[in-house]
Design an enzyme around this catalytic site. Structure first.
Site, short mmCIF file in Angstrom:
data_model
loop_
_atom_site.label_atom_id
_atom_site.label_comp_id
_atom_site.label_asym_id
_atom_site.label_seq_id
_atom_site.Cartn_x
_atom_site.Cartn_y
_atom_site.Cartn_z
N GLY A 14 7.71 -15.64 -2.43
CA GLY A 14 6.25 -15.53 -2.51
C GLY A 14 5.84 -14.45 -3.48
O GLY A 14 6.47 -14.27 -4.54
N SER A 18 8.63 -13.22 -6.02
CA SER A 18 8.37 -13.56 -7.43
C SER A 18 8.34 -12.31 -8.30
O SER A 18 8.84 -12.33 -9.44
CB SER A 18 7.04 -14.32 -7.55
OG SER A 18 7.09 -15.53 -6.86
N LYS A 105 8.96 -5.05 7.87
CA LYS A 105 8.70 -3.97 8.83
C LYS A 105 8.67 -4.46 10.27
O LYS A 105 9.12 -3.76 11.18
CB LYS A 105 7.38 -3.29 8.49
CG LYS A 105 6.21 -4.24 8.38
CD LYS A 105 4.99 -3.57 7.80
CE LYS A 105 3.88 -4.59 7.53
NZ LYS A 105 4.20 -5.48 6.40
N GLU A 127 13.64 0.18 1.87
CA GLU A 127 12.63 1.07 1.30
C GLU A 127 11.26 0.41 1.25
O GLU A 127 10.23 1.06 1.48
CB GLU A 127 13.04 1.50 -0.11
CG GLU A 127 12.11 2.49 -0.77
CD GLU A 127 12.06 3.83 -0.05
OE1 GLU A 127 11.02 4.13 0.57
OE2 GLU A 127 13.07 4.56 -0.08
N ILE A 134 5.99 3.55 -2.50
CA ILE A 134 6.26 4.97 -2.29
C ILE A 134 7.67 5.12 -1.73
O ILE A 134 7.99 4.52 -0.70
CB ILE A 134 5.25 5.58 -1.29
CG1 ILE A 134 3.82 5.36 -1.78
CG2 ILE A 134 5.53 7.06 -1.08
CD1 ILE A 134 2.75 5.78 -0.77
N GLY A 185 -9.04 -10.02 -1.15
CA GLY A 185 -7.63 -10.20 -0.84
C GLY A 185 -6.97 -8.99 -0.21
O GLY A 185 -5.76 -8.97 -0.01
N LYS A 203 5.49 0.37 10.92
CA LYS A 203 5.93 1.31 9.89
C LYS A 203 6.24 2.68 10.48
O LYS A 203 7.23 3.33 10.09
CB LYS A 203 4.85 1.42 8.81
CG LYS A 203 4.60 0.12 8.05
CD LYS A 203 3.36 0.22 7.18
CE LYS A 203 3.10 -1.09 6.44
NZ LYS A 203 1.84 -1.07 5.69
#
Length: 426
Positions: A14, A18, A105, A127, A134, A185, A203
């Site tokens: 997706g 991509s 996550k 990561e 970040i 979006g 997270k």
């Protein structure tokens, strides 16, 4: 993995998948120079092959087994999402002695410790699972490895940060900003995963595992979203010098770890409070280094793909390191602090009948619970003969403030369920 070429199997193609393919192709020479070998996508799997985009120079299948069972593939990169299906893919990859990289996550929030056990010496990279581009995972696990982590304060959901920023800057209400965020979006058609705080919880659990080695589940974390925030709360923040942010918070005190996600008033001088828009930021305080702040894009295809590829490069360069940062945990007695025992200062918004003695009734209830009022502001209400009381308290426990709010809610003069926001001083 000392090879001239490292072969990648992508599961999910997706937005992020991509971008991974695009960056690996466009920055091929740079990445090879950093990794010490060429990195090539050998095959990708997606559920609906009819939706496969054109322009990829590798085979695409709708059968994930073709990717998992390909003996030439060295690393499985899972970017499909979900929890149990993704966990099953991770297990199969590791059992076939393939390294594993994910941005998932939600799956890690439930299965990170199981994966660590299954992996053994096989490397796992994640990561991209927290704060997009970040590099907070590497910073916590490696860069701050000499520190006891005293606290983590994170703006780790760009959707909520965007909404709260627009409410502050333009004086518009939550529902209006949410509709705009959906059009742009930044928010999904069903935004509940973001605005109710669940995304932040996943997270935060990952960060807390690396900082403290604590294995908690999402259901154990105090969680409150931003859906009840109004312009009256923004007014209070401006009047008394606060920023209002949705934060993921982790703190260690003795053998207890606090984990919570909720809207938070922060002092104007708090560095993390100055982060606006869709950006993410994480403040980490170590016992030796003091406060460090990590800022950047928390979502988006290219930013997240950047973190995915950083894991691939690290795997290409080195032998495996502990997934969650501990060879041997020294904090085996650490446990999650019950959220009713957490202490904070609090802000209260209470819609009441505009008549004499109302504030005295509320102050009496707070006093019975041992809670003292710090500041008070009365805001006019759009409803006739009503007003809104905006109060802040001194520090007390979660259990005491909840008891008080239940009693205040039951007063005849109280016209709606009181709203509570916690006040923190990082």
């Amino acid at each position: 993995m000392k090879k001239k070429q490292l072969n990648i199997g992508l599961v999910g193609l997706g937005v992020v998948g991509s971008s991974v393919a695009k960056i690996l192709k466009n920055n091929q020479n740079l990445i090879a120079a950093r990794a010490g070998c060429n990195i090539v996508i050998k095959k990708a799997a997606i559920k609906n092959i009819a939706k496969a985009r054109e322009g990829f120079d590798f085979p695409i299948t709708n059968n994930v087994k073709e990717v998992l069972e390909d003996k030439d593939i060295d690393i499985i990169v899972e970017l499909a999402g979900g929890v149990e299906e993704a966990f099953n893919i991770a297990q199969q990859a590791l059992k076939k002695s393939k390294a594993f990289v994910t941005a998932n996550k939600a799956m890690l929030a439930y299965h990170r410790y199981e994966l660590e056990q299954i992996a053994g010496n096989l490397p796992i990279g994640f990561e991209a699972s927290v704060a997009g581009g970040i590099p907070i995972i590497k910073a916590l696990r490696d860069g701050l490895g000499a520190n006891h982590i005293l606290s983590i304060y994170g703006i780790i959901n760009g959707t909520c940060n965007y909404i709260l920023t627009k409410m502050k800057n333009e004086g518009v209400e939550y529902q209006e900003v949410l509709k705009e965020a959906q059009k742009l979006g930044y928010a999904e058609n069903d935004p509940s995963f973001d605005v109710e705080g669940f995304d932040c919880v996943h997270k935060l659990l990952i960060l807390a595992s690396i900082a403290y080695g604590i294995n908690a589940k999402p259901e154990e974390v105090l969680t409150q979203g931003i859906t009840e925030i109004t312009q009256e709360d923004i007014t209070f923040a401006k009047e008394f010098g606060y920023h209002l942010k949705l934060l993921g918070i982790a703190k260690k005190n003795g053998e207890e770890v606090e984990l919570r996600v909720h809207p938070t008033f922060l002092p104007q001088d708090a560095m993390i409070g100055k982060v606006d828009g869709v950006m993410n930021a994480i403040s980490v305080v170590g016992d030796n280094v003091g406060e460090t702040l990590y800022y950047g894009a928390g979502a988006g295809g290219d930013a997240t793909a950047s973190a995915v590829i950083s894991d691939i490069i690290e795997i290409a360069r080195t032998k495996s390191s502990p997934m969650l940062g501990f060879k041997n945990s020294i904090d085996k007695d650490l446990h999650l602090k019950p959220f009713l025992q957490i202490s904070s200062a609090y802000y209260l918004r209470i819609l009441v009948l505009d008549k004499p003695g109302v504030l005295a009734q509320i102050a009496t209830i707070l006093g019975e619970e041992g809670i003292s009022i710090n500041t008070c502001l009365q805001s006019p209400s759009k409803l006739k003969n009503h007003s809104t009381l905006l109060l802040s308290t001194h520090t007390c426990t979660e259990s005491k403030i909840r008891n008080a709010l239940e009693k205040i809610h039951n007063l005849e003069v109280t016209q709606d369920k009181p709203v509570m926001i916690r006040i923190e001083k990082p």
